[in-house]
Design a protein around this motif. Structure first.
Motif, PDB file in Angstrom:
ATOM      1  N   VAL A  63       0.457  -1.471   0.051  1.00  0.00           N
ATOM      2  CA  VAL A  63      -0.299  -0.524   0.228  1.00  0.00           C
ATOM      3  C   VAL A  63       0.947   1.526   0.271  1.00  0.00           C
ATOM      4  O   VAL A  63       0.764   2.340  -0.474  1.00  0.00           O
ATOM      5  CB  VAL A  63      -0.810   0.136   1.300  1.00  0.00           C
ATOM      6  CG1 VAL A  63      -1.465   1.582   1.194  1.00  0.00           C
ATOM      7  CG2 VAL A  63      -1.838  -1.523   1.258  1.00  0.00           C
ATOM      8  N   SER A  64       1.985   1.570   0.666  1.00  0.00           N
ATOM      9  CA  SER A  64       2.983   2.565   0.993  1.00  0.00           C
ATOM     10  C   SER A  64       3.320   2.365  -0.214  1.00  0.00           C
ATOM     11  O   SER A  64       3.695   4.173  -0.745  1.00  0.00           O
ATOM     12  CB  SER A  64       3.651   1.640   1.852  1.00  0.00           C
ATOM     13  OG  SER A  64       4.687   3.356   1.836  1.00  0.00           O
ATOM     14  N   ARG A 118      12.898   4.766 -15.739  1.00  0.00           N
ATOM     15  CA  ARG A 118      12.743   5.189 -14.713  1.00  0.00           C
ATOM     16  C   ARG A 118      12.836   4.852 -13.116  1.00  0.00           C
ATOM     17  O   ARG A 118      13.247   5.301 -12.472  1.00  0.00           O
ATOM     18  CB  ARG A 118      11.678   6.107 -15.219  1.00  0.00           C
ATOM     19  CG  ARG A 118      12.121   7.506 -15.741  1.00  0.00           C
ATOM     20  CD  ARG A 118      10.869   7.945 -16.195  1.00  0.00           C
ATOM     21  NE  ARG A 118      11.352   8.831 -17.810  1.00  0.00           N
ATOM     22  CZ  ARG A 118      10.021  10.245 -17.902  1.00  0.00           C
ATOM     23  NH1 ARG A 118       9.383  10.404 -16.934  1.00  0.00           N
ATOM     24  NH2 ARG A 118      10.769  10.514 -18.735  1.00  0.00           N
ATOM     25  N   LEU A 119      12.297   3.267 -13.421  1.00  0.00           N
ATOM     26  CA  LEU A 119      11.954   3.292 -11.651  1.00  0.00           C
ATOM     27  C   LEU A 119      12.997   2.947 -11.437  1.00  0.00           C
ATOM     28  O   LEU A 119      13.598   3.218 -10.075  1.00  0.00           O
ATOM     29  CB  LEU A 119      10.477   2.617 -11.367  1.00  0.00           C
ATOM     30  CG  LEU A 119       9.550   2.926 -11.848  1.00  0.00           C
ATOM     31  CD1 LEU A 119       8.207   1.299 -11.830  1.00  0.00           C
ATOM     32  CD2 LEU A 119       8.524   3.864 -10.858  1.00  0.00           C
ATOM     33  N   ALA A 169      14.699  -0.608  -3.599  1.00  0.00           N
ATOM     34  CA  ALA A 169      14.394  -1.540  -2.680  1.00  0.00           C
ATOM     35  C   ALA A 169      13.239  -1.130  -2.327  1.00  0.00           C
ATOM     36  O   ALA A 169      12.755  -1.960  -1.464  1.00  0.00           O
ATOM     37  CB  ALA A 169      15.042  -0.339  -1.709  1.00  0.00           C
ATOM     38  N   LEU A 170      11.699  -0.354  -2.603  1.00  0.00           N
ATOM     39  CA  LEU A 170      10.067  -0.039  -2.397  1.00  0.00           C
ATOM     40  C   LEU A 170      10.176  -1.392  -2.828  1.00  0.00           C
ATOM     41  O   LEU A 170       8.965  -2.096  -2.594  1.00  0.00           O
ATOM     42  CB  LEU A 170       9.538   1.007  -2.101  1.00  0.00           C
ATOM     43  CG  LEU A 170      10.148   2.184  -1.982  1.00  0.00           C
ATOM     44  CD1 LEU A 170       9.763   3.578  -2.356  1.00  0.00           C
ATOM     45  CD2 LEU A 170      10.078   2.305  -0.323  1.00  0.00           C
ATOM     46  N   PHE A 171      10.117  -1.710  -3.745  1.00  0.00           N
ATOM     47  CA  PHE A 171       9.617  -2.738  -4.690  1.00  0.00           C
ATOM     48  C   PHE A 171      10.126  -4.799  -4.111  1.00  0.00           C
ATOM     49  O   PHE A 171       8.797  -4.895  -3.931  1.00  0.00           O
ATOM     50  CB  PHE A 171       9.826  -3.238  -6.203  1.00  0.00           C
ATOM     51  CG  PHE A 171       9.137  -2.046  -7.167  1.00  0.00           C
ATOM     52  CD1 PHE A 171       7.975  -2.692  -7.802  1.00  0.00           C
ATOM     53  CD2 PHE A 171       9.503  -0.730  -7.366  1.00  0.00           C
ATOM     54  CE1 PHE A 171       6.854  -1.855  -8.681  1.00  0.00           C
ATOM     55  CE2 PHE A 171       8.329   0.050  -7.991  1.00  0.00           C
ATOM     56  CZ  PHE A 171       7.119   0.169  -8.515  1.00  0.00           C
ATOM     57  N   ALA A 172      11.629  -3.921  -3.533  1.00  0.00           N
ATOM     58  CA  ALA A 172      11.335  -5.278  -3.257  1.00  0.00           C
ATOM     59  C   ALA A 172      10.964  -6.222  -1.776  1.00  0.00           C
ATOM     60  O   ALA A 172      10.541  -6.724  -1.389  1.00  0.00           O
ATOM     61  CB  ALA A 172      13.176  -5.441  -3.114  1.00  0.00           C
ATOM     62  N   LEU A 204       4.138  -2.604 -11.144  1.00  0.00           N
ATOM     63  CA  LEU A 204       3.936  -1.025 -10.744  1.00  0.00           C
ATOM     64  C   LEU A 204       2.249  -1.324 -10.149  1.00  0.00           C
ATOM     65  O   LEU A 204       1.656  -0.367  -9.538  1.00  0.00           O
ATOM     66  CB  LEU A 204       3.953  -0.249 -11.418  1.00  0.00           C
ATOM     67  CG  LEU A 204       3.546   1.123 -11.702  1.00  0.00           C
ATOM     68  CD1 LEU A 204       4.517   1.825 -12.455  1.00  0.00           C
ATOM     69  CD2 LEU A 204       2.212   1.257 -13.006  1.00  0.00           C
ATOM     70  N   ALA A 205       1.363  -2.135 -11.278  1.00  0.00           N
ATOM     71  CA  ALA A 205       0.125  -1.457 -11.467  1.00  0.00           C
ATOM     72  C   ALA A 205      -1.242  -2.028 -10.161  1.00  0.00           C
ATOM     73  O   ALA A 205      -1.746  -1.676  -9.421  1.00  0.00           O
ATOM     74  CB  ALA A 205      -0.572  -2.313 -12.566  1.00  0.00           C
TER      75      ALA A 205
END
Length: 328
Positions: free
Chosen positions: A56-57, A153-154, A162-165, A180-181
């Motif tokens: 969510v973050s 870009r991401l 790191a946030l995706f991980a 992402l979606a």
């Protein structure tokens, strides 16, 4: 002073007596009918039980991220503003994209969108995740040239890898367009808006004033719930715009997706939650006021010419569907 006390005491007693009597029979029946036809908004959206705080973050950060537009000017929030008392729209007839060109349809609210059975006016996306993928690559909206450019870009950002991980700990490659979606959708699933109407349906007979109850009764008795039913008061069917009396539009709506002749001028029935905050109205954004929208819907969809009195009653009720935190 003694005389004043003698007068005051019976008045106080009378007020307590009236309160103790509870709701009238008419109010009780209205509550039951509203609960059966509409119902209260669930506290959580479908699918949110699997959403983690990390997901969510990340989704919230991406929702406000202007790097997802080609010229770094647009985010999801640009057209679907939720900041402050924003009701998930930009309150424009149609929205300008990254390079200034406007889209051809009004931007619907993102609030409560996860309760809908499909996304977009024409229902071309099955759910929030599918919807989130569209605007980023749309040449008029956010205008990114490809998924690969978005991911580039991401990955080059100092924070996103790191946030995706953290959000997708079991995936070897966490930064993907699909993820992402999913993250944006998870954030959007938090955008529920309880209202005074929900308090009323859940048993609080004092949540709606008498004129608002009169409006709810008129809303139901006029046939508005033939389309605007269910706990989102819409968002659960496609209907022809101009069902009884033709509506002047060149937009073929659902037909553009299905290519079926019978789907011409069909659109997803919009939710009426927060409707008093989301002007202008209809898919083309050409209806400026809620009063006009109510009258036009009654005429085009139900074949009725609503009186000003009944229109104002319905508008009064529709105001009770607004998020309590956005109306205080």
């Amino acid at each position: 002073m003694k005389q004043i006390n003698k007068i005051y005491t019976p008045i106080v007693f009378l007020c307590f007596a009236v309160a103790a009597c509870g709701p009238s029979q008419e109010t009780k029946e209205l509550q039951l009918k509203a609960k059966k036809i509409i119902g209260a908004l669930p506290s959580k959206m479908p699918g949110s039980e699997k959403d983690t705080p990390e997901l969510v973050s990340l989704g919230k950060k991406l929702y406000f991220e202007k790097k997802l537009s080609q010229n770094n000017t647009q985010s999801c929030n640009s057209c679907h503003n939720i900041e402050g008392k924003g009701a998930g729209v930009d309150n424009l007839p149609t929205s300008p994209g990254a390079f200034g060109k406007n889209g051809d349809r009004n931007s619907p609210t993102v609030l409560n969108a996860g309760y809908h059975f499909a996304q977009f006016w024409d229902g071309r996306a099955a759910d929030l995740k599918a919807q989130a993928k569209g605007p980023i690559l749309n040449p008029v909206e956010m205008a990114m040239p490809s998924e690969a450019e978005v991911l580039k870009r991401l990955n080059e950002d100092s924070e996103y890898p790191a946030l995706f991980a953290k959000a997708f700990p079991n995936e070897k490659t966490a930064v993907t367009y699909d993820n992402l979606a999913e993250a944006i959708a998870s954030f959007e699933r938090t955008l529920t808006t309880p209202s005074r109407f929900d308090d009323f349906v859940n048993g609080d007979h004092t949540a709606l004033a008498q004129d608002e109850q009169d409006g709810l009764y008129t809303f139901i008795s006029s046939g508005c719930t033939s389309c605007h039913s269910g706990n989102a008061l819409g968002g659960n069917s496609f209907r022809k715009l101009g069902q009884v009396n033709p509506y002047d539009t060149t937009d073929f709506g659902r037909f553009n997706v299905t290519k079926k002749a019978e789907d011409k001028h069909f659109f997803k029935v919009p939710s009426l939650r927060n409707v008093s905050l989301t002007a202008p109205y209809f898919h083309d954004g050409k209806v400026a006021t809620l009063e006009d929208a109510v009258k036009k819907m009654a005429y085009h969809q139900l074949g009725q010419n609503l009186s000003d009195a009944d229109t104002n009653k319905i508008v009064k009720f529709l105001g009770t569907l607004s998020d309590k935190s956005r109306t205080n």
